[in-house]
Design an enzyme around this catalytic site. Structure first.
Site, mmCIF file in Angstrom:
data_model
loop_
_atom_site.group_PDB
_atom_site.id
_atom_site.type_symbol
_atom_site.label_atom_id
_atom_site.label_comp_id
_atom_site.label_asym_id
_atom_site.label_seq_id
_atom_site.Cartn_x
_atom_site.Cartn_y
_atom_site.Cartn_z
ATOM 1 N NE ARG A 284 -2.482 0.242 3.538
ATOM 2 C CZ ARG A 284 -2.093 1.134 4.453
ATOM 3 N NH1 ARG A 284 -2.314 2.415 4.265
ATOM 4 N NH2 ARG A 284 -1.500 0.741 5.574
ATOM 5 C CB SER A 285 3.317 2.599 2.333
ATOM 6 O OG SER A 285 2.277 2.877 3.239
ATOM 7 N NE ARG B 283 7.741 -6.077 22.325
ATOM 8 C CZ ARG B 283 6.698 -5.266 22.242
ATOM 9 N NH1 ARG B 283 5.611 -5.514 22.954
ATOM 10 N NH2 ARG B 283 6.731 -4.203 21.469
ATOM 11 C CB CYS C 85 6.189 2.136 24.574
ATOM 12 S SG CYS C 85 4.431 1.743 24.519
ATOM 13 C CE LYS D 75 1.567 -6.446 23.861
ATOM 14 N NZ LYS D 75 1.128 -5.300 23.001
ATOM 15 C CG HIS E 43 3.505 5.728 27.347
ATOM 16 N ND1 HIS E 43 2.545 6.306 26.553
ATOM 17 C CD2 HIS E 43 3.709 4.484 26.832
ATOM 18 C CE1 HIS E 43 2.191 5.449 25.596
ATOM 19 N NE2 HIS E 43 2.885 4.350 25.739
#
Lengths: 349, 349
Positions: free
Chosen positions: B43-44, B103, B132, B223, B252
């Site tokens: 798409r990009s 992860r 994050c 997570k 955050h």
């Protein structure tokens, strides 16, 4: 309730963010009023306010304003309460005070009716209404304490700007507009009107509510800690708080960790207790994304609780998310509810 | 750093919220690049992107796109990483993956350089970049763990919408405008694009980030719990998390309670450790209202820590407030930092 009887009620600070909600709540609850006296600072005296369609003129609050008053609801700031609440009591009124002036006074009951209504009998003229963030937490904790005891509470708050009054609400919306329009702005109210520095609240989070105490905590955090122990009659309960201001107009949220006195209790049992708990609405259905949010609680008297789950390590530990309208259960509704209890228990006759 | 040598670097997902920041960070850090391959979805593909003033055309990411690539930075979603990261490794690249795909894979190191840089030596081609909200917390906890050990962590987060990507940022600003103009709007992105229901984020707080797991926790909360244990090499550490989305674009914040392995430590000692901690900026001066806030952290690589104070009951307990740019240390900067470590440790040559 003595529906047929009416009382002489005074509201002090009738034009503030909380005072307005007190009048609205008295009206909605159809509180038995035979005479209503609306008082304010000299600055607001002369203003007119509607109650049940009738126009009332605000008078400047003075000691003699309380002659004949039976119930006086104060929410005009701590200094006004300190000066005038004793004058109202001297003239025979029972004061329900929404400021922090008398909360930790050992002769003053600090009351959340769902938790310690019976403390009203110990009053010496003044009854203190607790801090908004404390009220909603103890309402949620009380059914759990009753069933299993409480060993520990750690709370992180997500508090709305209306807790800082009308000017803070206006500042938040003003800054938001300025940021969307790429305009400059100067913070002047939050986090604390009387403190040295002021910070942006729009699209931000400020970890300061009220001024700082010497121990690194804020007064708001110490209020939650000390008031919880007093209301729940648990002077030794370990309570910790971190209080944070958000860009939300109305509705405080709280992430509460608590430990009970018993192992092996399931989160379903806790949910069952909360479902039956007075003043509580359980909103807890993760599969259907049902949980409380501040935008949904505005204008409602209840305390909304969800996200209840066992801690994954501590067998006596649980987490929950508690949301309530800080101007209603956190202030106006709890005050009017105290007044209703005073009538119900025949403490005011 | 091998400043004189350059590497063939690929960025997968170069036009996303994180991908953009990865390119900016590579440029700011003057990362030694001899060839840059920018990859995207079909798409990009064809879009043009500037790097150091030069125009690059995005190519559709395919297995053969990774021929000759030495370091591949992935941030195009978990399914892309699952499909293409092994293909990149097969062709000799080391992958730094910013998604959750690998992860918790026991053969994949999960790395925050300030905490466990040495785990990079154990890689099998893929290195995972943590979530994050986990990254900024472990950066702040690590100097404390090193000095005193860690017994317990309870975190409540205050997370920005950019963690949900560009569409979530636009949704927040769009809703904000609609509310200020008294217009209708329909939530379509938050809390989770692919979940059943969507809620207002403007002037609200949503206690859901990512979908729910069967145990009542969200994936985001799990997570934080699992990744913290893995990164810090503390599989038995009790960690609890409540994750909440706020109307903040970037940055955050976290209210962190932690218990150390020693009694009698003062908050001043903890502040001293954090002041010297790598990647940390201490902002802790209550008297002068100095504490971290998301609005101040945007565009900075550091983790900001403040509001450090002893728990008032638990002698080994402390509270702190941790803020960082979730797109930088929480994603792009940590990825580029891993790439720098790979060079520094001669893992990529």
């Amino acid at each position: 309730m003595a529906e047929t009887k009416g009382f002489h009620v005074a509201v002090v600070g009738a034009t503030g963010a909380v005072g307005e909600q007190i009048l609205k709540t008295l009206e909605n609850r159809n509180f038995p009023i035979k005479k209503l006296t609306l008082l304010s600072s000299s600055r607001s005296a002369g203003k007119k306010v509607l109650y049940k369609g009738e126009s009332y003129t605000l008078q400047e609050a003075k000691p003699e304003s309380f002659e004949g008053v039976q119930i006086a609801l104060f929410s005009a700031g701590g200094s006004v309460s300190k000066a005038l609440a004793p004058e109202a009591v001297k003239r025979g009124a029972i004061v329900v005070d929404n400021t922090s002036a008398f909360r930790m006074d050992e002769n003053t009951p600090l009351v959340v009716p769902e938790v310690n209504e019976e403390d009203l009998h110990q009053h010496n003229g003044i009854i203190a209404n607790p801090n908004c963030s404390t009220i909603q937490m103890v309402v949620a904790l009380e059914p759990i304490r009753k069933a299993f005891g409480l060993n520990k509470v750690i709370v992180s708050t997500y508090q709305a700007v209306s807790g800082s009054g009308q000017a803070a609400i206006e500042e938040m919306y003003g800054q938001t507009k300025a940021i969307l329009n790429n305009e400059e702005f100067k913070p002047e109210v939050l986090p604390v009107k009387g403190d040295k520095k002021h910070y942006q609240i729009a699209f931000n989070a400020i970890p300061q509510i009220d001024k700082f105490v010497d121990n690194g905590y804020t007064f708001e955090e110490m209020k939650m800690i000390n008031e919880t122990k007093k209301i729940m009659h648990l002077p030794e309960l370990p309570v910790a708080a971190t209080c944070v201001r958000l860009p939300v107009a109305t509705g405080h949220s709280e992430s509460v960790y608590f430990e009970i006195n018993k192992s092996g209790v399931s989160s379903e049992e806790i949910k069952g207790l909360l479902k039956e708990g007075p003043g509580i609405v359980l909103q807890d259905d993760p599969e259907n994304q049902i949980y409380p949010m501040p935008a949904d609680c505005v204008g409602k008297n209840d305390v909304f609780v969800g996200r209840i789950r066992n801690d994954l390590d501590e067998k006596k530990g649980f987490h929950m998310w508690v949301v309530s309208d800080n101007l209603l259960k956190g202030a106006a509704w709890n005050s009017v509810q105290i007044a209703e209890s005073l009538v119900k228990l025949s403490i005011v006759k």
